[in-house]
Design a protein around this motif. Structure first.
Motif, PDB file in Angstrom:
ATOM      1  N   LEU A 105      69.261  15.463 -53.538  1.00 25.80           N
ATOM      2  CA  LEU A 105      69.570  15.104 -52.726  1.00 25.80           C
ATOM      3  C   LEU A 105      69.247  15.967 -51.234  1.00 25.80           C
ATOM      4  N   GLY A 106      67.983  16.838 -51.665  1.00 29.57           N
ATOM      5  CA  GLY A 106      67.241  18.011 -49.972  1.00 29.57           C
ATOM      6  C   GLY A 106      68.784  18.759 -49.854  1.00 29.57           C
ATOM      7  N   VAL A 107      68.918  19.431 -49.970  1.00 32.75           N
ATOM      8  CA  VAL A 107      69.708  20.022 -49.817  1.00 32.75           C
ATOM      9  C   VAL A 107      68.786  21.634 -50.077  1.00 32.75           C
ATOM     10  N   ARG A 108      69.054  22.445 -48.831  1.00 34.44           N
ATOM     11  CA  ARG A 108      68.181  23.707 -49.064  1.00 34.44           C
ATOM     12  C   ARG A 108      69.071  24.588 -49.625  1.00 34.44           C
ATOM     13  N   VAL A 109      68.501  26.079 -50.098  1.00 35.63           N
ATOM     14  CA  VAL A 109      69.147  27.182 -50.399  1.00 35.63           C
ATOM     15  C   VAL A 109      68.630  28.153 -50.825  1.00 35.63           C
TER      16      VAL A 109
END
Length: 338
Positions: A105-109
């Motif tokens: 979903l495009g979440v950056r960690v």
């Protein structure tokens, strides 16, 4: 600008980021540990939690659970889930599944620690990043919660948890809770050849010494190889002054914790993640406190009652016989926690 900064990349933090991404918000997770993140827990997800995972598009591999069984010597009480099945799933497997969905979903960690939190009228800055909101999902002993002065003292007896996995075929598709005067042991099947055994107690002693208080369970595990070391957590109970502080919201264990006795940790983490994001999305962050109290109320009341009985040797031995004598009452309690 980032819409939502999340402190913590465990299930609560990743679920928060996924909820935000599904609403079109930009979410960034800050997590110091390499994934997948592990934790000492019972690893049983109740049916409500399984449904919450499915709504996020997450379906981790695990072992189907049909209900809860209490065991104390010759006494037994069990109740099946009425609204679907639960799931026994390794914490690392759950974390990995949530991380994959978040990445899709495009979440950056971002690797790192949140550290100091600075708030302004419209923004919050932490870990060198600026966002509209910060959700602290950084665990039982949340550094963000402590830094914001949201912790409350608790003078009641402390309880701790220890967990280990055994290479043995599950003998049941129920979560078994074994009771003794010195604590409880939770057996959760997490694969076709693997069970997790978590011990909860107020006594500080080695895992093997705890297991000796459950001779029937120890005999069951006798032919199984311990496949990893013992992982611990505690003290379990965490009292919190409030779950909203300006532009910061607390989610998961960071929002407060009673005990692992009723196995609702993951389900409550997922529910609080959804509630927090929903309140932010609607522009009503102040509503989160009431939402959290409402969604956790039954769990808190029932867990408090069971812990009070379980912490006293003279009453702990009464829990399973009483449940066995009143099957409808036990079944109603299990159903209320689904």
């Amino acid at each position: 600008m980032i819409d939502l900064l999340v402190a913590g990349g465990g299930p609560a933090g990743l679920a928060t980021a996924i909820h935000a991404a599904l609403r079109g918000m930009e979410a960034v997770v800050v997590e110091p540990r390499p994934g997948p993140v592990d934790k000492a827990c019972g690893e049983g997800v109740m049916p409500g939690g399984v449904r919450a995972l499915a709504a996020l598009g997450v379906g981790p591999a695990g072992h189907r659970l049909r209900g809860i069984r209490y065991v104390d010597g010759a006494h037994r009480a069990e109740a099946g889930f009425r609204d679907g099945t639960g799931l026994g799933v390794r914490r690392t497997v759950l974390s990995a599944a949530l991380a994959r969905r978040a990445a899709d979903l495009g979440v950056r960690v971002v690797p790192g620690r949140v550290g100091e939190v600075r708030q302004g009228p419209d923004t919050v800055t932490a870990a060198g990043l600026r966002a509209r909101w910060l959700v602290a999902a950084d665990g039982l002993h949340s550094p963000v919660r402590r830094a914001l002065g949201l912790e409350l003292p608790d003078r009641r007896p402390r309880r701790y948890g220890l967990r280990r996995h055994y290479r043995v075929a599950p003998w049941s598709d129920f979560v078994e809770v074994h009771w003794s005067g010195g604590g409880e042991a939770y057996v959760t099947p997490v694969a076709e050849d693997l069970v997790g055994v978590a011990v909860l107690s107020g006594a500080r002693r080695p895992y093997e010494a705890h297991l000796a208080h459950f001779p029937g369970l120890a005999a069951r595990l006798g032919g199984g190889e311990a496949v990893n070391g013992v992982r611990g957590a505690g003290p379990l109970r965490q009292r919190v002054r409030g779950r909203v502080a300006g532009r910061v919201l607390l989610v998961g264990d960071a929002a407060g914790y009673v005990d692992a006795l009723t196995g609702e940790g993951v389900s409550l983490a997922l529910a609080s993640a959804g509630a927090a994001v929903g309140c932010l999305w609607s522009g009503r962050p102040e509503a989160y406190e009431r939402a959290w109290r409402r969604l956790s109320r039954r769990h808190r009341l029932m867990t408090e009652a069971l812990v009070r009985f379980g912490c006293r040797r003279d009453t702990a031995r009464l829990v399973v016989p009483a449940a066995a004598r009143m099957p409808p009452v036990f079944a109603a309690a299990v159903h209320a926690l689904q």
